[in-house]
Scaffold this active site. Structure first.
Site, PDB file in Angstrom:
ATOM      1  CE  LYS A  35      -1.060   1.235   4.004  1.00 45.81           C
ATOM      2  NZ  LYS A  35      -1.549   1.793   5.284  1.00 45.81           N
ATOM      3  CB  THR A  36       3.545   2.472   2.232  1.00 47.74           C
ATOM      4  OG1 THR A  36       2.767   2.131   3.373  1.00 47.74           O
ATOM      5  CG2 THR A  36       4.231   3.797   2.485  1.00 47.74           C
ATOM      6  CG  ASP A 220      -1.894   5.582   4.483  1.00 48.12           C
ATOM      7  OD1 ASP A 220      -2.391   4.581   3.935  1.00 48.12           O
ATOM      8  OD2 ASP A 220      -0.905   5.534   5.227  1.00 48.12           O
ATOM      9  CD  GLU A 221      -3.814   2.633   7.794  1.00 47.89           C
ATOM     10  OE1 GLU A 221      -4.850   1.955   7.582  1.00 47.89           O
ATOM     11  OE2 GLU A 221      -2.749   2.141   8.183  1.00 47.89           O
ATOM     12  CD  GLN A 251      -5.312  -4.238   7.420  1.00 50.01           C
ATOM     13  OE1 GLN A 251      -4.494  -4.040   8.298  1.00 50.01           O
ATOM     14  NE2 GLN A 251      -5.005  -4.245   6.140  1.00 50.01           N
ATOM     15  NE  ARG A 611      -1.146  -6.905  10.958  1.00 55.14           N
ATOM     16  CZ  ARG A 611      -1.189  -6.157   9.871  1.00 55.14           C
ATOM     17  NH1 ARG A 611      -0.240  -5.285   9.637  1.00 55.14           N
ATOM     18  NH2 ARG A 611      -2.165  -6.282   8.986  1.00 55.14           N
TER      19      ARG A 611
END
Length: 730
Positions: A35-36, A220-221, A251, A611
């Site tokens: 994503k980043t 973002d997010e 998420q 994770r």
DNA sequence: TTTTAGACCATTTTT
DNA sequence: TGGTCTAAAA
């Protein structure tokens, strides 16, 4: 210019996102899907291919950490610092706007940011002023109420009690709180967003300016945005600005603090012409882990839809361990973590995740006992420490005398004989005259409203602050702070603290260092200069409020990482333990009643599972101490939602006895349940000649040296040498 | 003003 | 159970 490096090593959907035309896009980015990377490459693409000036790009994140990372990755990719680009948190950017246009926003030039602690203190004060019974009106709840309203974009005048008196009281407190903030030039976190939203709403010219300036907006997010943040974005974007919203509805774990999962669901209709891009290829975990995550989250309703996949191979099964109790669970985890280290793994590659902070204690104890270094995330942050907050309060007062929150905090720290009675007089006066505490103090002295002794105590404090400010004009900021620490007596005061004195003094010194560093690296850009942002101290105070810093100083030793599932979001670890997978702990009893809450718990579980890179352990305890009470537990429903063939039980419940001579697992396989049972097992009731009956709760060692811990009904817990104690099974 | 004893109560956390 | 906070005592 050759720009192939921007898309070369991306997969097709990533490439599609990076090279999308200048239109809005919703990027549904699964966990570990890069994503980043997409965001950073997109920004580089906008600059290098679309020829958009960095000055016309805004990128918004939620945390300072994310903003810093984005910045540094953009710099690494472009090979230079893009000047003029707005990259920051919602709060940071809103703050920037308010500083630049404080007049239009009806704020004093030196307005200050109120953090949650100041906010609570202020609400407490207002409760006292309104003569509210603190039993019935919990200031924490009221603060929560105020923040919730601001998150929804609502002012007191937008609220209607409809005759409900308790609702009316809340509104009254909100109103009084707002007036106090306005009077003191103080702005809380929610206010930053609300006020800057209103700024645009009321100043169309300003809004148009920013709408014309920014040609691309990246968020973002996105699943974490609340109502006011969403409104803020929509207003800025207007009809034309292309918005790239990146997020993952699966998420979304912050619904309880106002995040609206609907924002991501409504995005395509609110921003017409938006296409959805799904990043589903995962570069982090094994196939087994992803299958488990996919299966679990499939139990949620109304998802945007996403299936994570990988080509990295099947990997090991997920190990499920049913411990006898929480102590034993912790011991098992520590053992497995050490095994990882023994086999050449780094300890920092190991994370132990749990639902609630209370679980960390038992885990810590087990780690300490085994001598395993560990680090807990999410403790108190640097700028949250008592001594640092006191020091900052002095600085704030030097900056703005009307900062009542700062005044209240340090007026008698260190103690200088300004007791509650003096303070009460000053507060009363301030309330009557509608002035700040500072001004009330000055006037109360002038008008001789205070006793000679009280005035004699108060006056030196006022002079101290005035003097410090005069001195600060000729000194570097760090030196001003050092001077303040000495003259105020803060260092001496905090040094005296019994067990923390040394650490506190060190932290204060660290503050001076931080200030010096900040001073050296700080330089206002042209825009800041134009906005009149030229005061280092003010900037330093602001950044302390907006970014509380790290919880611990940089840790170089190789440590096992402990944290809640919430704070694990965005991180990854080769080896992950999820502890306490029990009904009413996870899902938590507070959330499992309503379907929404349960789904959020499930998403939290999904976050936890994803994770893990290589190996995941999920553990639970058949019995756990809760508030001193031993409780029988059942395993979490989430364990049942994972297909059985992905799981491998290390021990099946209480039905398989765990003999004391049990050889701790050493082979790579974790399935070692079939060991011949001997006489004793954990959880067994036993009887002792002197101590009577009890339950076997713990053991260590083997053969003649083996020791057991028995919790006796009458005399409590005792360690006994097995070969000496003549225990009998019952 | 500081220490101590009892009351209370108990997800998740960033800005 | 244990941590935090308030009220009473040194």
């Amino acid at each position: 210019m050759d720009v192939s490096h921007l898309i070369d090593r991306l997969n097709p959907p990533q490439r599609e996102a990076v090279s999308a035309p200048l239109q809005s896009r919703l990027v549904l980015a699964g966990a570990g899907s890069g994503k980043t990377r997409v965001l950073v490459h997109r920004i580089a693409w906008l600059i290098q291919v679309e020829q958009i000036s960095p000055y016309a790009i805004m990128a918004v994140t939620f945390t300072n950490k994310a903003a810093k990372e984005m910045r540094s990755r953009i710099e690494a990719l472009l090979g230079l610092t893009p000047r003029g680009m707005w990259v920051g948190t919602f709060h940071g950017l809103a703050h920037r706007l308010l500083r630049a246009h404080h007049r239009e926003a009806n704020l004093p030039e030196n307005f200050q940011i109120l953090d949650s602690d100041d906010q609570l203190r202020l609400v407490k004060r207002i409760c006292r002023e309104l003569n509210l019974d603190e039993k019935r009106w919990d200031p924490k709840e009221l603060t929560w109420f105020i923040n919730a309203q601001k998150d929804e974009g609502l002012r007191p005048q937008h609220l209607d009690s409809y005759g409900d008196s308790s609702w009316q009281t809340r509104i009254d407190v909100y109103k009084a709180y707002e007036e106090a903030c306005q009077r003191g030039g103080m702005v809380d976190f929610g206010e930053l967003l609300l006020r800057s939203h209103e700024l645009w709403l009321n100043q169309p010219v300003l809004l148009r300016h920013y709408q014309q300036r920014f040609q691309a907006l990246l968020v973002d997010e996105f699943q974490d945005t609340n109502k006011i943040q969403y409104a803020w974005l929509r207003m800025l974007a207007g009809e034309r600005m292309p918005v790239m919203a990146v997020g993952d509805d699966d998420q979304s774990i912050y619904g309880w603090r106002g995040a609206r999962i609907e924002n991501i669901q409504n995005f395509t209709s609110d921003f017409p012409g938006t296409e959805i891009i799904r990043l589903e290829q995962n570069y982090r975990s094994t196939d087994t882990i992803l299958q488990a995550a996919n299966a679990l989250i499939a139990n949620n309703q109304g998802r945007m839809g996403k299936q994570l996949w990988t080509d990295s191979g099947e990997g090991e099964k997920i190990a499920v361990y049913s411990a006898f109790n929480e102590q034993e669970e912790a011991r098992f985890i520590v053992e497995q973590a050490e095994k990882w280290a023994d086999q050449g793994g780094m300890r920092q590659e190991v994370a132990i995740l749990y639902r609630s902070n209370a679980q960390s204690r038992v885990l810590e104890e087990a780690l300490v006992r085994a001598g395993v270094p560990y680090r807990i995330y999410g403790g108190q942050r640097f700028y949250d420490r008592l001594e640092i907050r006191n020091a900052l309060a002095y600085l704030r007062l030097m900056q703005n005398r009307h900062d009542d929150a700062a005044m209240e905090r340090v007026i008698n720290v260190p103690t200088r004989g300004i007791g509650s009675k003096t303070l009460e007089t000053v507060r009363d006066y301030a309330r009557q005259q509608q002035v700040s505490l500072w001004q009330a103090s000055v006037e109360a002295i002038e008008r001789r409203l205070l006793s000679g002794r009280a005035a004699g105590a108060l006056l030196p404090f006022i002079e101290l602050i005035n003097q410090l400010q005069r001195d600060s004009e000729s000194l570097a900021m760090a030196d001003t702070i050092a001077l303040m620490l000495q003259h105020s007596g803060l260092v001496e005061h905090h040094e005296k603290d019994k067990d923390k004195g040394e650490a506190r003094a060190e932290n204060l010194q660290e503050l001076v260092n931080a200030a010096r560093q900040f001073e050296q690296s700080w330089s206002p850009d042209e825009e800041d200069e134009q906005a009149g942002l030229t005061d280092v101290l003010a900037a330093f105070i602001d950044q302390a409020a907006l970014d509380a810093g790290d919880a611990q100083a940089a840790e170089f030793s190789d440590c096992v990482q402990l944290m809640t599932l919430h704070s694990a979001k965005g991180l990854e670890f080769p080896l992950v333990f999820m502890a306490g997978l029990e009904e009413s702990l996870f899902p938590h009893s507070m959330s499992m009643e309503d379907p929404q809450g349960l789904e959020e718990e499930r998403r939290l579980c999904y976050v936890g599972i994803t994770r893990a890179r290589q190996k995941l352990f999920m553990t639970w305890a058949e019995s756990r101490r809760f508030y001193g009470q031993e409780e029988r537990r059942t395993h979490s429903r989430f364990l049942r939602e994972i297909p059985e063939q992905l799981l491998e039980e290390v021990r099946l419940g209480a039905s398989i006895r765990r003999p004391l001579s049990f050889q701790r697992p050493t082979s790579p396989s974790f399935a070692e349940a079939e060991v011949p049972a001997t006489e004793f097992y954990l959880g067994q009731r036993v009887i002792h000649g002197t101590f009577g009956e009890g339950i076997l709760t713990n053991f260590e060692g083997q053969g003649p040296k083996a020791r057991v811990e028995v919790n006796f009904d009458d005399v409590g817990s005792k360690w006994l040498i097995l070969s000496m104690a003549k225990l009998q099974a019952l």
